[in-house]
Motif scaffolding. Sequence first.
Motif, PDB file in Angstrom:
ATOM      1  N   TRP A   1       0.438   6.386   7.189  1.00 51.79           N
ATOM      2  CA  TRP A   1       0.568   7.365   6.113  1.00 51.79           C
ATOM      3  C   TRP A   1       1.435   8.568   6.493  1.00 51.79           C
ATOM      4  CZ3 TRP A   1      -1.333  11.708   8.333  1.00 51.79           C
ATOM      5  CH2 TRP A   1      -2.301  11.553   9.337  1.00 51.79           C
ATOM      6  N   ASP A   2       1.922   8.622   7.711  1.00 56.90           N
ATOM      7  CA  ASP A   2       2.693   9.776   8.184  1.00 56.90           C
ATOM      8  C   ASP A   2       4.134   9.664   7.694  1.00 56.90           C
ATOM      9  OD1 ASP A   2       4.025  11.763   9.574  1.00 56.90           O
ATOM     10  OD2 ASP A   2       2.990  11.396  11.462  1.00 56.90           O
ATOM     11  N   GLU A   3       4.510  10.544   6.777  1.00 60.94           N
ATOM     12  CA  GLU A   3       5.865  10.514   6.221  1.00 60.94           C
ATOM     13  C   GLU A   3       6.922  10.757   7.287  1.00 60.94           C
ATOM     14  OE1 GLU A   3       6.421  12.624   2.357  1.00 60.94           O
ATOM     15  OE2 GLU A   3       4.319  13.142   2.647  1.00 60.94           O
ATOM     16  N   ALA A   4       6.593  11.526   8.315  1.00 64.29           N
ATOM     17  CA  ALA A   4       7.577  11.849   9.340  1.00 64.29           C
ATOM     18  C   ALA A   4       7.974  10.607  10.128  1.00 64.29           C
ATOM     19  CB  ALA A   4       7.031  12.919  10.278  1.00 64.29           C
ATOM     20  N   LYS A   5       6.999   9.846  10.611  1.00 67.99           N
ATOM     21  CA  LYS A   5       7.293   8.642  11.395  1.00 67.99           C
ATOM     22  C   LYS A   5       7.853   7.532  10.517  1.00 67.99           C
ATOM     23  CE  LYS A   5       5.449  10.739  14.919  1.00 67.99           C
ATOM     24  NZ  LYS A   5       6.307  11.446  15.889  1.00 67.99           N
ATOM     25  N   ASN A   6       7.429   7.494   9.239  1.00 65.71           N
ATOM     26  CA  ASN A   6       8.008   6.574   8.257  1.00 65.71           C
ATOM     27  C   ASN A   6       7.827   5.114   8.639  1.00 65.71           C
ATOM     28  OD1 ASN A   6       9.456   5.969   5.880  1.00 65.71           O
ATOM     29  ND2 ASN A   6      11.392   5.847   6.992  1.00 65.71           N
ATOM     30  N   VAL A   7       6.727   4.793   9.319  1.00 66.88           N
ATOM     31  CA  VAL A   7       6.515   3.378   9.673  1.00 66.88           C
ATOM     32  C   VAL A   7       6.127   2.556   8.441  1.00 66.88           C
ATOM     33  CG1 VAL A   7       5.967   3.830  12.086  1.00 66.88           C
ATOM     34  CG2 VAL A   7       4.124   3.800  10.394  1.00 66.88           C
ATOM     35  N   ALA A   8       5.756   3.229   7.352  1.00 68.39           N
ATOM     36  CA  ALA A   8       5.463   2.487   6.127  1.00 68.39           C
ATOM     37  C   ALA A   8       6.679   1.705   5.642  1.00 68.39           C
ATOM     38  CB  ALA A   8       4.991   3.450   5.029  1.00 68.39           C
ATOM     39  N   SER A   9       7.877   2.225   5.895  1.00 71.40           N
ATOM     40  CA  SER A   9       9.084   1.501   5.477  1.00 71.40           C
ATOM     41  C   SER A   9       9.259   0.226   6.303  1.00 71.40           C
ATOM     42  CB  SER A   9      10.318   2.396   5.603  1.00 71.40           C
ATOM     43  OG  SER A   9      10.592   2.706   6.957  1.00 71.40           O
ATOM     44  N   LEU A  10       8.828   0.249   7.556  1.00 68.86           N
ATOM     45  CA  LEU A  10       8.872  -0.963   8.376  1.00 68.86           C
ATOM     46  C   LEU A  10       7.843  -1.974   7.886  1.00 68.86           C
ATOM     47  CD1 LEU A  10       9.949  -2.460  10.888  1.00 68.86           C
ATOM     48  CD2 LEU A  10       8.177  -1.288  12.216  1.00 68.86           C
ATOM     49  N   ASP A  11       6.660  -1.492   7.556  1.00 71.33           N
ATOM     50  CA  ASP A  11       5.637  -2.378   7.012  1.00 71.33           C
ATOM     51  C   ASP A  11       6.120  -3.041   5.725  1.00 71.33           C
ATOM     52  OD1 ASP A  11       2.914  -3.448   6.663  1.00 71.33           O
ATOM     53  OD2 ASP A  11       2.812  -2.009   5.012  1.00 71.33           O
ATOM     54  N   ALA A  12       6.868  -2.298   4.914  1.00 72.25           N
ATOM     55  CA  ALA A  12       7.335  -2.821   3.627  1.00 72.25           C
ATOM     56  C   ALA A  12       8.300  -3.994   3.773  1.00 72.25           C
ATOM     57  CB  ALA A  12       7.986  -1.709   2.814  1.00 72.25           C
TER      58      ALA A  12
END
Length: 373
Positions: free
Chosen positions: A206-217
């Motif tokens: 959930w951390d917008e700074a690290k932006n790992v959600a884009s990798l998960d996507a």
Amino acid sequence: MNTRPERVLMTADAVGGVWTYALDLARALSARAVRTTLAVMGPPPTNAQRAAAESIVDLHEGAFALEWAPDPWADVESAGQWLLALERVVAPDVVHVNGFSHCALRFEAPVLMVAHSCVCTWWRACKREAAPSDWDRYRAAVRDGLAGADAIAAPTRAMLDAFLAEHDPARAHQRRARVIANAIDPTRYAPADAKEPLVLAAGRLWDEAKNVASLDAIAGDLPWDVVIAGSDVGPDGERVTFRGATSLGVLTPDEIASWMSRAAIYALPARYEPFGLSALEAALSGCALVLGDVPSLREIWGDAARYVDPDDPVALRIAIEGLIDAPTVRADLALRARRRALELARPDVMADSYLDLYSALLTRRARRAASCA
């Protein structure tokens, strides 16, 4: 006059990279006959953290909210009184504050402010706008800290410039600001004998700074498994659902080092990253780096990484696929990253830089005292 410090009072928290930084710096300072008293605020250290610290620092814990927490100001004031009382007991030569508001306290010793990150620079990088008025009291506390600090340091020029532009646009403090790169013990990280077809990331989903959600996507579109280490529980207590990557959860330092040693690619598509200790750990572990195209990471890694627009998941997928499909290119990139990491992972150099700055503060203080005598 003696301008070589023998004791430092340092503030820290046990939440993230500042804890690792503080212990690695304190260990290197100890080898130079400088003892560190570590004043830890925020959530308490774990038993494992305490055990790691006990032979390195004199550890003091204060259960005070950190200055970026919701409505922390009563705790920030109480923590200030605690720090002043601790200074009277410890009698340090220098107070090293890994934060902002407590630099405004009337310490007897000269005060160094180290800007590892701040809410306002985070907000501008992640939201593409200034932090809202809800953070005005935080801004005022940072400005007061800047006025009270005798010197300022940051781990990258990009972070220092962004911090001063946000809080001190007149650059009145630029003349006493320094860039001192973070460092870690390189012996804790090494490549495995054979890398595995894994893409690794570390950070809260959930951390917008690290932006790992884009990798998960995009993980489901990649031919390799994608694994992400870090908490999947958001700040509101709600568990975040992974779409394509495998969650490793919160790992111990030894566990994350093991995963890094095995993974062939490390992805950090960050929107905001003042330094990026995890990328340094991954590079020491022989990973090829795919990083967010932000000034701080460009500053550190140069041509030893691939860069992607943090807001372009297609570009992230193409960059990772390109390395998966080109093992020779991937190995060359990993080698360049490891060579660069070995240049950076020098706690002795970091400690010498801080000692030089501490000594400069003591020299300046002694000269002022002599001129007033």
